[in-house]
Design a protein around this motif. Structure first.
Motif, mmCIF file in Angstrom:
data_model
loop_
_atom_site.group_PDB
_atom_site.id
_atom_site.type_symbol
_atom_site.label_atom_id
_atom_site.label_comp_id
_atom_site.label_asym_id
_atom_site.label_seq_id
_atom_site.Cartn_x
_atom_site.Cartn_y
_atom_site.Cartn_z
ATOM 1 N N ILE A 8 0.762 -2.177 -0.185
ATOM 2 C CA ILE A 8 -0.149 -0.001 0.094
ATOM 3 C C ILE A 8 1.446 1.333 -0.516
ATOM 4 N N SER A 9 1.788 1.420 0.566
ATOM 5 C CA SER A 9 3.126 2.278 0.351
ATOM 6 C C SER A 9 3.965 2.739 0.076
ATOM 7 N N SER A 10 5.279 2.924 -0.521
ATOM 8 C CA SER A 10 5.757 3.307 -0.938
ATOM 9 C C SER A 10 7.219 2.767 -0.404
ATOM 10 N N LYS A 11 6.922 3.121 1.409
ATOM 11 C CA LYS A 11 7.763 2.142 2.091
ATOM 12 C C LYS A 11 7.238 0.750 2.113
ATOM 13 N N GLN A 12 6.116 0.307 2.337
ATOM 14 C CA GLN A 12 6.523 -1.118 2.649
ATOM 15 C C GLN A 12 7.007 -1.451 1.253
ATOM 16 N N VAL A 13 6.593 -1.173 -0.158
ATOM 17 C CA VAL A 13 7.538 -1.518 -1.216
ATOM 18 C C VAL A 13 8.575 -1.798 -0.616
ATOM 19 N N LEU A 14 9.868 -0.634 -0.601
ATOM 20 C CA LEU A 14 11.152 -0.735 0.039
ATOM 21 C C LEU A 14 12.049 -1.349 1.355
ATOM 22 N N LEU A 24 11.926 -7.749 -7.392
ATOM 23 C CA LEU A 24 11.331 -6.213 -7.937
ATOM 24 C C LEU A 24 10.239 -5.523 -7.617
ATOM 25 N N GLY A 25 10.332 -4.342 -7.074
ATOM 26 C CA GLY A 25 9.560 -2.654 -6.761
ATOM 27 C C GLY A 25 9.526 -2.008 -7.920
ATOM 28 N N GLU A 39 5.527 10.809 -1.529
ATOM 29 C CA GLU A 39 5.826 9.771 -0.126
ATOM 30 C C GLU A 39 6.907 8.927 -0.971
ATOM 31 N N SER A 40 7.103 8.445 -2.269
ATOM 32 C CA SER A 40 8.044 7.768 -2.583
ATOM 33 C C SER A 40 9.145 8.946 -2.256
ATOM 34 N N LEU A 41 9.405 10.066 -2.479
ATOM 35 C CA LEU A 41 11.332 10.025 -2.057
ATOM 36 C C LEU A 41 11.460 10.464 -0.773
ATOM 37 N N ASN A 42 10.104 10.446 0.156
ATOM 38 C CA ASN A 42 10.007 10.267 1.523
ATOM 39 C C ASN A 42 10.897 9.099 2.006
ATOM 40 N N ALA A 43 9.988 8.339 1.483
ATOM 41 C CA ALA A 43 10.401 6.842 1.828
ATOM 42 C C ALA A 43 11.965 6.645 1.298
ATOM 43 N N LEU A 44 12.411 6.810 -0.259
ATOM 44 C CA LEU A 44 13.746 6.262 -0.401
ATOM 45 C C LEU A 44 14.782 7.619 0.123
ATOM 46 N N SER A 45 14.780 8.755 0.155
ATOM 47 C CA SER A 45 15.825 9.202 1.719
ATOM 48 C C SER A 45 15.812 8.795 3.051
ATOM 49 N N ILE A 46 14.772 7.877 3.643
ATOM 50 C CA ILE A 46 14.724 7.141 4.800
ATOM 51 C C ILE A 46 15.845 5.996 4.781
ATOM 52 N N LEU A 47 15.247 5.622 3.960
ATOM 53 C CA LEU A 47 16.471 4.240 3.595
ATOM 54 C C LEU A 47 18.030 4.697 3.250
ATOM 55 N N ALA A 48 17.902 5.512 2.002
ATOM 56 C CA ALA A 48 19.298 6.225 1.826
ATOM 57 C C ALA A 48 19.877 6.514 3.206
#
Length: 168
Positions: A8-14, A24-25, A39-48
């Motif tokens: 449901i969320s970008s964070k969940q995909v990551l 794959l995601g 939402e996606s950029l925030n999730a990528l930023s947290i993971l980075a």
């Protein structure tokens, strides 16, 4: 053989990519009408920030897909008695003009996902008098009725995605 996991969320995909649940995601990155998908950029930023992004995931591909939104309701819903419309914030932003011109006195609600809104409408998790903005493939999948198709404000609306691959 592949199994598809719905997130449901970008964070969940990551998270699914980083913990080995998925190979794959796909993440929405930007939309020609609504802009960057925060939402996606925030999730990528947290993971980075945790350095997991570089170690565990890399970009495999980039693609753009035309966006076509529909206004949907239950089959037994009187379309003149709709009081609330639910959808993802991006879909609501992409249909803002349509909503403000057509449904002036309707309550608009953000929902985590367009397809989840359609599913929850069918499962009676949304109040009576509700409609949703989602893709027309939800009509058959969730036994819904289409009130109006192609309600996106920009007829050339498209969303760009990145395809991510988990690094083993």
């Amino acid at each position: 053989s592949y199994n598809m996991l719905y997130a449901i969320s970008s964070k969940q995909v990551l998270d699914q990519l980083c913990n080995g649940e998925s190979m794959l995601g796909v993440l929405a990155i930007s939309n020609s009408t609504a802009g960057v998908v925060a939402e996606s950029l925030n999730a990528l930023s947290i993971l980075a920030e945790t350095a997991d992004l570089v170690k565990k995931v890399h970009i495999l591909d980039y693609l753009s897909i035309p966006v076509r939104h529909s206004l949907l309701c239950k089959n037994n819903q009187d379309i003149n008695k709709i009081t609330d419309i639910y959808s993802h914030s991006q879909a609501l932003a992409q249909c803002k003009e349509f909503l403000s011109n057509t449904y002036v006195n309707i309550n608009i609600h953000e929902y985590p996902d367009t397809a989840q809104a359609a599913r929850d409408l069918t499962r009676n998790k949304l109040p009576a008098g509700s409609a949703v903005i989602a893709h027309s493939n939800c009509i058959d999948k969730y036994d819904l009725k289409e009130i109006k198709s192609n309600i996106q404000d920009n007829p050339n609306n498209e969303t760009s995605f990145i395809v991510l691959k988990a690094i083993n």
